[in-house]
Write an enzyme that holds these catalytic residues in place. Structure first.
Site, PDB file in Angstrom:
ATOM      1  N   ARG A 228      73.165  26.220  -5.563  1.00 17.92           N
ATOM      2  CA  ARG A 228      74.411  25.523  -5.269  1.00 17.92           C
ATOM      3  C   ARG A 228      75.233  25.385  -6.545  1.00 17.92           C
ATOM      4  NH1 ARG A 228      73.524  26.665  -0.792  1.00 17.92           N
ATOM      5  NH2 ARG A 228      73.450  25.334   1.072  1.00 17.92           N
ATOM      6  N   HIS A 276      79.007  34.203  -2.982  1.00 16.18           N
ATOM      7  CA  HIS A 276      78.025  33.503  -2.161  1.00 16.18           C
ATOM      8  C   HIS A 276      77.413  34.442  -1.112  1.00 16.18           C
ATOM      9  CE1 HIS A 276      76.912  29.150  -0.870  1.00 16.18           C
ATOM     10  NE2 HIS A 276      75.930  29.978  -0.568  1.00 16.18           N
TER      11      HIS A 276
END
Length: 313
Positions: A228, A276
């Site tokens: 993250r 991502h």
């Protein structure tokens, strides 16, 4: 079996179609504001508070991802979002582990063989042979030894580099030297040449990739962050690159996504950016896993992937 579904993007129709095919006997509906009709299960991705708060009928909430940090953050900000009697269940692998292993192994080997530097030399039009990194001292440290982390650690170890892993509580992994708990964190970091972050995002792990952590690594180390963006102190990374404490970084996750056009990471040639994509949620495998767990719960059986709300994973 009544199933409530929420996904705030254009892919919702495809997911609903696949769930209807996997559970043809179920009463499946997409949640709309004001819908308070009974439901046994909810399948969600970043749901609004109104969908869940105050419900007493839900037995389980299935999160469409391995990371549950977004839904837990909503609970911390607005307590009571998650119904007290409903289990929160995350995806377990569902095709993500091989993808993550491919991504991380590629990044590690790129740094081991110095391909990132050869790419720079190519742009400069320079023919130069670089001394290779010694494989036997190119230590890779994997932060987080869950399903994905353990799989990644073993995949990297297959290439003959020393690999060590860190987790909050002791978790042995075959062929991997493991460390656990705050007391062993510095020992885990000491001498690491490539730090791979696969930790869950919790209040305890926020900003873990900062100046103090970087200072414990071998000088000229590499960072790979596939967990993250909130784990990384962005200014500390730029400082570590400028000082030479870190040689380069591969980042797949960011505090703000998409990464803004004016962000300094775009201008730093030693940072490799991907949008991502290190481990995409595969719809077919995810639907099959969730459907199987719903049927197991209907039979009164226990299932895996249940989140400990206090720990955050």
């Amino acid at each position: 079996m009544k199933i409530l579904f929420y996904m705030p993007n254009a892919e919702a129709a495809a997911w609903l179609h696949d769930f209807a095919r996997a559970l043809p006997e179920a009463d499946l509906r997409e949640w709309q504001p004001g819908d308070t009709a009974p439901a046994d299960f909810a399948v969600v991705w970043r749901p609004p508070r109104d969908m869940l708060a105050g419900r007493t009928d839900l037995r389980a909430i299935f999160n469409l991802g391995a990371g549950v940090d977004a839904i837990l953050a909503l609970e911390r900000e607005q307590p009571g979002t998650l119904p007290a009697n409903a289990q929160l269940i995350r995806l377990e692998d569902s095709g993500m582990a091989p993808q993550m292993a491919e991504y991380v192994t590629h990044a590690v080997l790129r740094y081991l063989r110095r391909f990132d530097e050869y790419q720079t030399l190519q742009r400069e039009g320079r023919w130069q042979v670089l001394d290779p990194h010694p494989r036997e001292t190119f230590t890779v440290g994997v932060l987080g030894l869950g399903v994905l982390g353990a799989h990644v650690a073993q995949a990297v170890a297959a290439f003959g580099m020393p690999v060590r892993g860190y987790s909050r509580s002791a978790r042995p992994v075959e062929c991997i030297t493991t460390f656990a708990g705050a007391a062993q964190f510095d020992a885990f970091l000491d001498g690491v040449k490539v730090l791979v972050n696969l930790l869950p995002h919790t209040p305890d792990t926020a900003d873990v990739l900062g100046a103090r952590t970087f200072s414990r690594l071998e000088r000229g180390a590499y960072l790979i962050n596939v967990a993250r963006g909130a784990h990384l102190v962005e200014a500390d990374l730029l400082d570590a690159l400028a000082s030479g404490q870190l040689a380069a970084a591969t980042l797949d996750v960011f505090r703000e996504e998409p990464l803004p056009a004016g962000h300094p990471f775009w201008q730093e040639p030693r940072i490799t950016i991907t949008p991502h994509i290190s481990a995409l949620t595969l719809r077919e495998e995810s639907v099959a896993q969730i459907a199987e767990k719903m049927l197991a719960l209907e039979r009164g059986e226990a299932v895996g992937g249940v989140v400990d709300i206090e720990r955050g994973y």
